[in-house]
Design a protein around this motif. Structure first.
Motif, short mmCIF file in Angstrom:
data_model
loop_
_atom_site.label_atom_id
_atom_site.label_comp_id
_atom_site.label_asym_id
_atom_site.label_seq_id
_atom_site.Cartn_x
_atom_site.Cartn_y
_atom_site.Cartn_z
N SER A 71 -23.87 -9.10 21.57
CA SER A 71 -23.77 -8.19 20.43
C SER A 71 -23.21 -8.93 19.21
O SER A 71 -22.46 -9.91 19.37
CB SER A 71 -22.87 -7.00 20.77
OG SER A 71 -21.51 -7.40 20.79
N PRO A 72 -23.57 -8.49 18.02
CA PRO A 72 -23.03 -9.14 16.82
C PRO A 72 -21.50 -9.18 16.78
O PRO A 72 -20.91 -10.18 16.38
CB PRO A 72 -23.58 -8.29 15.68
CG PRO A 72 -24.85 -7.72 16.21
CD PRO A 72 -24.57 -7.47 17.68
N ALA A 73 -20.85 -8.11 17.25
CA ALA A 73 -19.39 -8.09 17.26
C ALA A 73 -18.84 -9.14 18.23
O ALA A 73 -17.89 -9.86 17.91
CB ALA A 73 -18.88 -6.70 17.64
N ASP A 74 -19.44 -9.24 19.42
CA ASP A 74 -19.00 -10.24 20.39
C ASP A 74 -19.29 -11.66 19.89
O ASP A 74 -18.48 -12.57 20.09
CB ASP A 74 -19.67 -10.03 21.75
CG ASP A 74 -19.11 -8.83 22.50
OD1 ASP A 74 -18.01 -8.36 22.14
OD2 ASP A 74 -19.78 -8.37 23.45
N ALA A 75 -20.43 -11.84 19.25
CA ALA A 75 -20.77 -13.15 18.70
C ALA A 75 -19.76 -13.55 17.63
O ALA A 75 -19.29 -14.70 17.61
CB ALA A 75 -22.18 -13.14 18.12
N HIS A 76 -19.41 -12.62 16.78
CA HIS A 76 -18.41 -12.91 15.73
C HIS A 76 -17.07 -13.28 16.35
O HIS A 76 -16.41 -14.23 15.94
CB HIS A 76 -18.27 -11.71 14.79
CG HIS A 76 -17.25 -11.92 13.73
ND1 HIS A 76 -17.45 -12.77 12.66
CD2 HIS A 76 -16.01 -11.42 13.58
CE1 HIS A 76 -16.38 -12.77 11.89
NE2 HIS A 76 -15.49 -11.95 12.42
N ARG A 77 -16.65 -12.51 17.36
CA ARG A 77 -15.38 -12.78 18.04
C ARG A 77 -15.40 -14.17 18.69
O ARG A 77 -14.45 -14.94 18.59
CB ARG A 77 -15.11 -11.71 19.10
CG ARG A 77 -13.71 -11.78 19.70
CD ARG A 77 -13.40 -10.64 20.68
NE ARG A 77 -13.79 -9.34 20.20
CZ ARG A 77 -14.80 -8.59 20.70
NH1 ARG A 77 -15.51 -8.97 21.69
NH2 ARG A 77 -15.10 -7.41 20.21
N LEU A 78 -16.51 -14.51 19.34
CA LEU A 78 -16.66 -15.81 19.98
C LEU A 78 -16.55 -16.94 18.95
O LEU A 78 -15.82 -17.91 19.16
CB LEU A 78 -18.00 -15.91 20.71
CG LEU A 78 -18.39 -17.28 21.24
CD1 LEU A 78 -17.42 -17.73 22.31
CD2 LEU A 78 -19.81 -17.26 21.75
N LEU A 79 -17.26 -16.82 17.86
CA LEU A 79 -17.23 -17.86 16.84
C LEU A 79 -15.84 -18.00 16.22
O LEU A 79 -15.38 -19.11 15.93
CB LEU A 79 -18.29 -17.58 15.77
CG LEU A 79 -19.73 -17.66 16.28
CD1 LEU A 79 -20.71 -17.24 15.20
CD2 LEU A 79 -20.07 -19.03 16.80
N THR A 80 -15.15 -16.88 16.04
CA THR A 80 -13.78 -16.92 15.53
C THR A 80 -12.86 -17.64 16.51
O THR A 80 -12.02 -18.46 16.12
CB THR A 80 -13.26 -15.49 15.26
OG1 THR A 80 -14.11 -14.87 14.30
CG2 THR A 80 -11.83 -15.50 14.74
N GLN A 81 -13.01 -17.35 17.80
CA GLN A 81 -12.20 -18.02 18.81
C GLN A 81 -12.50 -19.51 18.89
O GLN A 81 -11.59 -20.33 19.03
CB GLN A 81 -12.41 -17.36 20.18
CG GLN A 81 -11.82 -15.97 20.26
CD GLN A 81 -12.23 -15.23 21.51
OE1 GLN A 81 -13.24 -15.54 22.14
NE2 GLN A 81 -11.44 -14.22 21.88
N LEU A 82 -13.77 -19.89 18.77
CA LEU A 82 -14.13 -21.30 18.78
C LEU A 82 -13.54 -22.03 17.56
O LEU A 82 -13.09 -23.18 17.68
CB LEU A 82 -15.65 -21.48 18.81
CG LEU A 82 -16.31 -21.11 20.14
CD1 LEU A 82 -17.84 -21.12 19.99
CD2 LEU A 82 -15.87 -22.03 21.26
N GLU A 83 -13.51 -21.37 16.42
CA GLU A 83 -12.87 -21.95 15.24
C GLU A 83 -11.38 -22.17 15.49
O GLU A 83 -10.82 -23.21 15.10
CB GLU A 83 -13.05 -21.06 14.01
CG GLU A 83 -14.37 -21.23 13.31
CD GLU A 83 -14.54 -22.61 12.70
OE1 GLU A 83 -13.57 -23.18 12.16
OE2 GLU A 83 -15.66 -23.13 12.78
N SER A 84 -10.73 -21.22 16.15
CA SER A 84 -9.31 -21.36 16.48
C SER A 84 -9.08 -22.54 17.43
O SER A 84 -8.13 -23.31 17.25
CB SER A 84 -8.77 -20.08 17.12
OG SER A 84 -8.78 -19.03 16.21
#
Length: 99
Positions: free
Chosen positions: A62-75
């Motif tokens: 889902s777009p929300a999960d994808a956004h969360r994943l990308l944010t976590q990878l940035e962290s």
């Protein structure tokens, strides 16, 4: 990336006519890199490939999960960058434990 590896990569880009080196006006030690017109079509192709690859990688997420994943990878990337840049023996600014 090691400096010599980067230099070789830049040399190849110059040889292909995609970028050019120009001396800095204020600092003789500095070369600035400029994109040449010949590289613009390549950038368009790369943008298209990036979109296709991203869509394939995130298919079924889902777009929300994808956004969360990308944010976590940035962290994670930032944590690793900070750890590499911290002098040896110096405690990290924040410590997270998992598991």
């Amino acid at each position: 990336m090691q400096p010599i590896t980067l230099t070789r990569l830049i040399d190849k880009l110059c040889d292909n006519g995609w970028i050019e080196r120009r001396s800095d006006e204020n600092d003789r030690r500095v070369n600035r890199l400029y994109l040449k017109k010949a590289a613009r079509p390549l950038l368009g192709k790369l943008a298209g490939l990036r979109s296709e690859l991203t869509a394939t990688a995130l298919e079924g997420i889902s777009p929300a999960d994808a956004h969360r994943l990308l944010t976590q990878l940035e962290s994670i990337k930032e944590n690793v960058r900070n750890a590499i840049q911290s002098p040896a023996g110096e405690p990290s600014r924040k410590e997270q434990r998992y598991g």
